[in-house]
Scaffold this motif. Sequence first.
Motif, PDB file in Angstrom:
ATOM      1  N   GLN A  98      46.261  30.959  73.832  1.00 25.76           N
ATOM      2  CA  GLN A  98      45.825  31.090  75.236  1.00 25.76           C
ATOM      3  C   GLN A  98      44.625  30.155  75.422  1.00 25.76           C
ATOM      4  OE1 GLN A  98      47.274  32.806  77.404  1.00 25.76           O
ATOM      5  NE2 GLN A  98      48.864  33.877  76.083  1.00 25.76           N
ATOM      6  N   ILE A  99      44.536  29.883  76.671  1.00 25.52           N
ATOM      7  CA  ILE A  99      43.350  28.726  76.761  1.00 25.52           C
ATOM      8  C   ILE A  99      42.113  29.545  76.929  1.00 25.52           C
ATOM      9  CG2 ILE A  99      42.278  27.520  78.745  1.00 25.52           C
ATOM     10  CD1 ILE A  99      44.946  27.020  79.742  1.00 25.52           C
ATOM     11  N   PRO A 100      41.258  29.114  75.911  1.00 21.95           N
ATOM     12  CA  PRO A 100      39.973  29.784  75.686  1.00 21.95           C
ATOM     13  C   PRO A 100      38.906  29.602  76.884  1.00 21.95           C
ATOM     14  CG  PRO A 100      39.998  27.833  74.218  1.00 21.95           C
ATOM     15  CD  PRO A 100      41.410  27.862  75.068  1.00 21.95           C
ATOM     16  N   ILE A 101      38.904  30.174  78.014  1.00 19.17           N
ATOM     17  CA  ILE A 101      38.017  29.786  78.915  1.00 19.17           C
ATOM     18  C   ILE A 101      36.579  30.097  78.676  1.00 19.17           C
ATOM     19  CG2 ILE A 101      37.382  30.280  81.351  1.00 19.17           C
ATOM     20  CD1 ILE A 101      40.010  28.758  80.973  1.00 19.17           C
ATOM     21  N   GLU A 102      36.404  31.158  78.022  1.00 11.83           N
ATOM     22  CA  GLU A 102      34.862  31.439  77.369  1.00 11.83           C
ATOM     23  C   GLU A 102      34.347  30.362  76.659  1.00 11.83           C
ATOM     24  OE1 GLU A 102      34.518  35.395  75.982  1.00 11.83           O
ATOM     25  OE2 GLU A 102      35.303  36.380  77.812  1.00 11.83           O
ATOM     26  N   ASN A 103      35.226  30.031  75.573  1.00 10.31           N
ATOM     27  CA  ASN A 103      34.685  28.896  74.628  1.00 10.31           C
ATOM     28  C   ASN A 103      34.177  27.800  75.436  1.00 10.31           C
ATOM     29  OD1 ASN A 103      34.983  30.933  72.592  1.00 10.31           O
ATOM     30  ND2 ASN A 103      36.590  30.099  71.770  1.00 10.31           N
ATOM     31  N   ILE A 104      35.263  27.120  76.359  1.00  6.22           N
ATOM     32  CA  ILE A 104      35.103  26.140  76.936  1.00  6.22           C
ATOM     33  C   ILE A 104      33.796  26.001  77.767  1.00  6.22           C
ATOM     34  CG2 ILE A 104      36.073  24.932  78.912  1.00  6.22           C
ATOM     35  CD1 ILE A 104      38.610  25.570  78.055  1.00  6.22           C
ATOM     36  N   VAL A 105      33.776  27.272  78.516  1.00  5.99           N
ATOM     37  CA  VAL A 105      32.165  27.298  79.332  1.00  5.99           C
ATOM     38  C   VAL A 105      31.002  27.474  78.342  1.00  5.99           C
ATOM     39  CG1 VAL A 105      30.897  28.986  80.864  1.00  5.99           C
ATOM     40  CG2 VAL A 105      33.230  28.713  81.162  1.00  5.99           C
ATOM     41  N   VAL A 106      31.041  27.926  77.214  1.00  2.00           N
ATOM     42  CA  VAL A 106      29.892  28.025  76.343  1.00  2.00           C
ATOM     43  C   VAL A 106      29.581  26.532  75.977  1.00  2.00           C
ATOM     44  CG1 VAL A 106      29.013  28.748  74.040  1.00  2.00           C
ATOM     45  CG2 VAL A 106      30.150  30.186  75.630  1.00  2.00           C
ATOM     46  N   THR A 107      30.840  25.635  75.377  1.00  2.00           N
ATOM     47  CA  THR A 107      30.612  24.394  75.069  1.00  2.00           C
ATOM     48  C   THR A 107      30.174  23.364  76.211  1.00  2.00           C
ATOM     49  OG1 THR A 107      32.566  24.841  73.606  1.00  2.00           O
ATOM     50  CG2 THR A 107      31.856  22.620  73.901  1.00  2.00           C
ATOM     51  N   LEU A 108      30.335  23.677  77.343  1.00  4.38           N
ATOM     52  CA  LEU A 108      29.959  22.860  78.357  1.00  4.38           C
ATOM     53  C   LEU A 108      28.454  22.960  78.847  1.00  4.38           C
ATOM     54  CD1 LEU A 108      32.881  22.983  80.807  1.00  4.38           C
ATOM     55  CD2 LEU A 108      32.302  21.140  79.348  1.00  4.38           C
ATOM     56  N   VAL A 109      28.288  24.426  78.654  1.00  3.36           N
ATOM     57  CA  VAL A 109      26.858  24.654  78.838  1.00  3.36           C
ATOM     58  C   VAL A 109      25.915  24.092  77.580  1.00  3.36           C
ATOM     59  CG1 VAL A 109      24.993  26.669  78.567  1.00  3.36           C
ATOM     60  CG2 VAL A 109      27.173  26.742  80.046  1.00  3.36           C
ATOM     61  N   LEU A 137      38.428  25.868  85.774  1.00  4.51           N
ATOM     62  CA  LEU A 137      39.409  26.174  86.992  1.00  4.51           C
ATOM     63  C   LEU A 137      40.726  25.325  87.020  1.00  4.51           C
ATOM     64  CD1 LEU A 137      39.669  27.281  89.906  1.00  4.51           C
ATOM     65  CD2 LEU A 137      38.536  25.372  90.789  1.00  4.51           C
ATOM     66  N   ALA A 138      40.503  24.318  86.473  1.00  2.00           N
ATOM     67  CA  ALA A 138      41.817  23.468  86.465  1.00  2.00           C
ATOM     68  C   ALA A 138      42.646  23.863  85.408  1.00  2.00           C
ATOM     69  CB  ALA A 138      41.361  21.975  86.055  1.00  2.00           C
ATOM     70  N   LEU A 139      42.138  24.532  84.208  1.00  2.00           N
ATOM     71  CA  LEU A 139      42.749  24.992  83.512  1.00  2.00           C
ATOM     72  C   LEU A 139      43.471  26.384  83.697  1.00  2.00           C
ATOM     73  CD1 LEU A 139      40.600  24.383  80.138  1.00  2.00           C
ATOM     74  CD2 LEU A 139      42.993  23.328  80.726  1.00  2.00           C
ATOM     75  N   ALA A 143      50.871  21.368  74.839  1.00  2.00           N
ATOM     76  CA  ALA A 143      50.396  21.491  76.225  1.00  2.00           C
ATOM     77  C   ALA A 143      48.886  21.726  76.511  1.00  2.00           C
ATOM     78  CB  ALA A 143      51.396  22.306  77.080  1.00  2.00           C
ATOM     79  N   ILE A 144      48.442  22.657  75.797  1.00  2.00           N
ATOM     80  CA  ILE A 144      47.114  23.080  75.965  1.00  2.00           C
ATOM     81  C   ILE A 144      46.079  21.891  75.623  1.00  2.00           C
ATOM     82  CG2 ILE A 144      45.381  24.521  74.834  1.00  2.00           C
ATOM     83  CD1 ILE A 144      47.530  26.569  74.440  1.00  2.00           C
ATOM     84  N   ILE A 147      38.531  22.498  70.985  1.00  2.00           N
ATOM     85  CA  ILE A 147      39.592  22.926  70.339  1.00  2.00           C
ATOM     86  C   ILE A 147      38.978  23.335  68.754  1.00  2.00           C
ATOM     87  CG2 ILE A 147      41.858  22.317  69.094  1.00  2.00           C
ATOM     88  CD1 ILE A 147      42.315  20.398  71.557  1.00  2.00           C
ATOM     89  N   LEU A 148      38.268  22.582  68.161  1.00  2.00           N
ATOM     90  CA  LEU A 148      37.835  22.982  66.825  1.00  2.00           C
ATOM     91  C   LEU A 148      36.888  24.178  66.725  1.00  2.00           C
ATOM     92  CD1 LEU A 148      36.556  19.266  65.404  1.00  2.00           C
ATOM     93  CD2 LEU A 148      38.906  20.831  64.691  1.00  2.00           C
ATOM     94  N   LEU A 149      36.130  24.339  67.866  1.00  3.70           N
ATOM     95  CA  LEU A 149      35.211  25.653  68.137  1.00  3.70           C
ATOM     96  C   LEU A 149      36.068  26.685  68.174  1.00  3.70           C
ATOM     97  CD1 LEU A 149      32.389  24.224  69.768  1.00  3.70           C
ATOM     98  CD2 LEU A 149      32.504  25.015  67.479  1.00  3.70           C
ATOM     99  N   SER A 150      37.295  26.754  69.236  1.00  7.00           N
ATOM    100  CA  SER A 150      38.090  27.688  69.719  1.00  7.00           C
ATOM    101  C   SER A 150      39.111  28.112  68.832  1.00  7.00           C
ATOM    102  CB  SER A 150      38.762  27.407  71.176  1.00  7.00           C
ATOM    103  OG  SER A 150      37.616  27.054  72.053  1.00  7.00           O
ATOM    104  N   PHE A 151      39.755  27.271  68.044  1.00 11.16           N
ATOM    105  CA  PHE A 151      40.870  27.489  67.206  1.00 11.16           C
ATOM    106  C   PHE A 151      40.640  27.291  65.717  1.00 11.16           C
ATOM    107  CE2 PHE A 151      42.349  26.404  71.256  1.00 11.16           C
ATOM    108  CZ  PHE A 151      43.195  27.678  71.740  1.00 11.16           C
ATOM    109  N   PRO A 152      39.380  27.418  65.176  1.00  6.74           N
ATOM    110  CA  PRO A 152      39.152  26.983  63.788  1.00  6.74           C
ATOM    111  C   PRO A 152      40.223  27.382  62.730  1.00  6.74           C
ATOM    112  CG  PRO A 152      37.843  28.782  64.401  1.00  6.74           C
ATOM    113  CD  PRO A 152      38.582  28.593  65.610  1.00  6.74           C
ATOM    114  N   ASP A 153      40.681  28.674  62.759  1.00  5.99           N
ATOM    115  CA  ASP A 153      41.526  28.933  61.814  1.00  5.99           C
ATOM    116  C   ASP A 153      43.299  29.057  62.247  1.00  5.99           C
ATOM    117  OD1 ASP A 153      39.541  29.594  60.120  1.00  5.99           O
ATOM    118  OD2 ASP A 153      39.069  31.565  61.143  1.00  5.99           O
TER     119      ASP A 153
END
Length: 269
Positions: A103-114, A86-88, A40-41, A219-225
């Motif tokens: 959990q949905i990694p909001i901070e990692n998503i923002v950093v990746t988008l920046v 916001l959508a997530l 789902a994530i 996903i690779l940056l947020s859940f590497p392990d």
Amino acid sequence: RPQGLLIGWLTQFGIMPFLAFVLVLVFVLPLPTEYAVPVAIGALLMGAVPAGTTSNVFTYFSKGNLALSVMMTTNSTLWALVMTPLALVLYGNRFLPADSELQIPIENIVVTLVVLLVPVVIGMLIRRYSANVGAVLELMGGLVGVFFIVFLLVTWVPRNWRLLAITPWQVYAVSVLLGLLGITIAYLISKAIRLHPANARTVALETGIQNGPLAIAIILLSFPDSPDLGTLLLVPALYSVFIVLISTAVTFRFRRANVAEEQKIPSLL
């Protein structure tokens, strides 16, 4: 004429995240919880990311409005910094258990988008001062996106064959329907409000063709392990593979429609 750009923004960040959420409710949540949560994530992230540069290539070959396509891709990428998290948050919190390890990694998503915005801004500056160089880079960017998906197909798929073989059909349904329904719904809306046929084709492709490589990178940056990494990648990876096939079929359909439209012009005159 901002109509196409405005409609594209509404379909990109209105339809796609909601469509991903509905598909998760219908197909994913009935699966076992430990399997359903990572799938789902991945599905919600796939629905919330901006449009991919691959849409520019398919817009070009479908006789769409390439200028509008490039503008929509850039616009959605810039807005994704706000709209994707916001959508997530809006849809993700409705089904994720509070005690879930994922959990949905909001901070990692923002950093990746920046980080993603850096080459976008550079591309906009190049386009501003050299339209020809900018046009070449746009085409190259789209082709690189197609190459990435083909590379994914010939590398990730064989290495994860066993995982794909035991993947429930519901996951395949979400991966296929997200792009197919996104293109179809956006096209029907564009036709209903009487956008020019070329703009309608553009809005449809821009809406349905999401940035799969970006979702995979997040996903690779947020859940590497994470032990669920393979499951998290299922929908973004399968979507990236199927959307090329879907978009190719849609492009052939749009090209035939374009020929029919051109043949009607003399009789109307």
